[in-house]
Design a protein around this motif. Sequence first.
Motif, short mmCIF file in Angstrom:
data_model
loop_
_atom_site.label_atom_id
_atom_site.label_comp_id
_atom_site.label_asym_id
_atom_site.label_seq_id
_atom_site.Cartn_x
_atom_site.Cartn_y
_atom_site.Cartn_z
N GLY A 119 57.84 61.45 57.45
CA GLY A 119 57.51 62.76 56.91
C GLY A 119 58.76 63.60 56.80
O GLY A 119 59.86 63.18 57.19
N PRO A 120 58.64 64.83 56.30
CA PRO A 120 59.83 65.66 56.08
C PRO A 120 60.51 66.12 57.36
O PRO A 120 61.68 66.49 57.33
N ASP A 121 59.79 66.09 58.50
CA ASP A 121 60.35 66.60 59.74
C ASP A 121 61.02 65.53 60.60
O ASP A 121 61.56 65.85 61.66
N THR A 122 60.97 64.28 60.17
CA THR A 122 61.50 63.19 61.01
C THR A 122 62.54 62.36 60.28
O THR A 122 62.81 61.23 60.64
N LEU A 123 63.13 62.92 59.25
CA LEU A 123 64.09 62.17 58.43
C LEU A 123 65.31 61.74 59.23
O LEU A 123 65.82 60.63 59.04
N ASP A 124 65.79 62.58 60.12
CA ASP A 124 66.98 62.23 60.90
C ASP A 124 66.71 61.00 61.76
O ASP A 124 67.53 60.07 61.83
N GLY A 134 67.77 50.32 59.48
CA GLY A 134 68.72 49.67 58.59
C GLY A 134 68.07 48.99 57.41
O GLY A 134 68.76 48.44 56.55
N GLY A 135 66.74 49.05 57.35
CA GLY A 135 66.00 48.44 56.24
C GLY A 135 65.59 49.47 55.21
O GLY A 135 66.30 50.45 54.96
N GLU A 136 64.43 49.25 54.61
CA GLU A 136 63.93 50.15 53.57
C GLU A 136 63.41 51.44 54.19
O GLU A 136 62.78 51.43 55.26
N ARG A 137 63.64 52.55 53.48
CA ARG A 137 63.19 53.86 53.96
C ARG A 137 62.37 54.55 52.88
O ARG A 137 62.80 54.63 51.73
N VAL A 138 61.25 55.08 53.29
CA VAL A 138 60.37 55.82 52.38
C VAL A 138 60.08 57.18 53.00
O VAL A 138 59.86 57.28 54.21
N ALA A 139 60.11 58.22 52.19
CA ALA A 139 59.83 59.57 52.68
C ALA A 139 58.61 60.15 51.98
O ALA A 139 58.43 59.97 50.77
N PHE A 195 58.93 65.46 46.72
CA PHE A 195 59.98 66.36 47.19
C PHE A 195 60.61 67.07 45.98
O PHE A 195 60.81 66.45 44.93
N PRO A 196 60.97 68.34 46.11
CA PRO A 196 61.74 68.98 45.04
C PRO A 196 63.06 68.25 44.79
O PRO A 196 63.51 68.12 43.66
N GLN A 197 63.67 67.77 45.87
CA GLN A 197 64.89 66.98 45.81
C GLN A 197 64.73 65.81 46.78
O GLN A 197 64.61 66.03 47.98
N PRO A 198 64.68 64.57 46.30
CA PRO A 198 64.45 63.43 47.19
C PRO A 198 65.52 63.36 48.27
O PRO A 198 66.71 63.56 48.00
N PRO A 199 65.14 63.09 49.53
CA PRO A 199 66.14 62.96 50.60
C PRO A 199 67.07 61.79 50.33
O PRO A 199 66.64 60.71 49.90
N PHE A 236 66.41 57.68 50.85
CA PHE A 236 64.98 57.41 50.94
C PHE A 236 64.37 57.30 49.54
O PHE A 236 64.77 58.03 48.63
N ALA A 237 63.39 56.43 49.42
CA ALA A 237 62.54 56.44 48.23
C ALA A 237 61.46 57.49 48.44
O ALA A 237 60.90 57.61 49.53
N ASP A 238 61.18 58.27 47.41
CA ASP A 238 60.13 59.30 47.48
C ASP A 238 58.80 58.62 47.17
O ASP A 238 58.56 58.15 46.05
N TYR A 239 57.92 58.57 48.16
CA TYR A 239 56.62 57.91 48.01
C TYR A 239 55.85 58.43 46.80
O TYR A 239 55.27 57.65 46.04
N ALA A 240 55.86 59.74 46.63
CA ALA A 240 55.08 60.33 45.53
C ALA A 240 55.62 59.94 44.16
O ALA A 240 54.90 60.00 43.17
N VAL A 241 56.89 59.55 44.09
CA VAL A 241 57.47 59.08 42.84
C VAL A 241 57.18 57.60 42.62
O VAL A 241 56.88 57.17 41.50
#
Length: 251
Positions: A105-110, A116-121, A131-135, A138-143
């Motif tokens: 989620g947006p609060d646990t990105l750090d 070291g593998g795939e990351r989805v936000a 996200f207004p701007q993808p982290p 990370f791949a943006d799940y909604a995209v």
Amino acid sequence: MNSTDRTPADLLRSALAADPGRPLVTFYDDATGERVELSVATFANWVAKTANLLQGDLGAGPGDRVTLLLPAHWQTAVWLLACSSVGALADVDGDAAAADVVVSGPDTLDAARACGGERVALALRPLGGRFPQPPAGFADYAVEVPSQGDRFAPFAPVDPEEPALIVAGREFTGAEVVERARDEATGLGLTGPGSRILSGLGYDTWEGLNAGLYGALATGGSVVLCRNLGALDEEALAKRIESERVTAVAR
């Protein structure tokens, strides 16, 4: 539900076959005023798309660990069932460094960046917004998820006796999740089809997962999942219980 169901994904398939139009998950966020209601069919469609993303784009399969750094939320419920569909191990609030895939989620990105593998936000915005701007990183799940297929078939059979869930340090097989959800349903007040439980519990314990997802799936019931329930006073809570036709409460 059928007596032959051995995994959470099996429970969802049975629910879809029995009554696809009935509500399954109704989600409230009392910090934002959001309300989303998903029928069995709509929820199952999200699960299929997410499972296709997980298996196809992210390369996850049986035995892979998917760490879910997410709150109690309808999209978290979708990811839990997508992991079950693929046969991946869903590690709730686990160590991202040990994961093959991390979903944050947006609060646990750090914390998620330790993977070291795939990351989805997930932005966890109303209506599944992006996200207004993808982290970065990370791949943006909604995209990514809308273009995925509406039907899912695993590349490899899912073994119900393999590890399927880790929560609060305890590991469960898919069969154990189903069995325990059934065994504990009566204690939650879930007596069968038509039961409707309101849960304000987090998803970081078995009790929260069972009250907020698995128990309803195992009994043919439905769940009113409430995030930030403490923002409601008792009068507002009573009105919600009445308006949502709640038959049991876990808080």
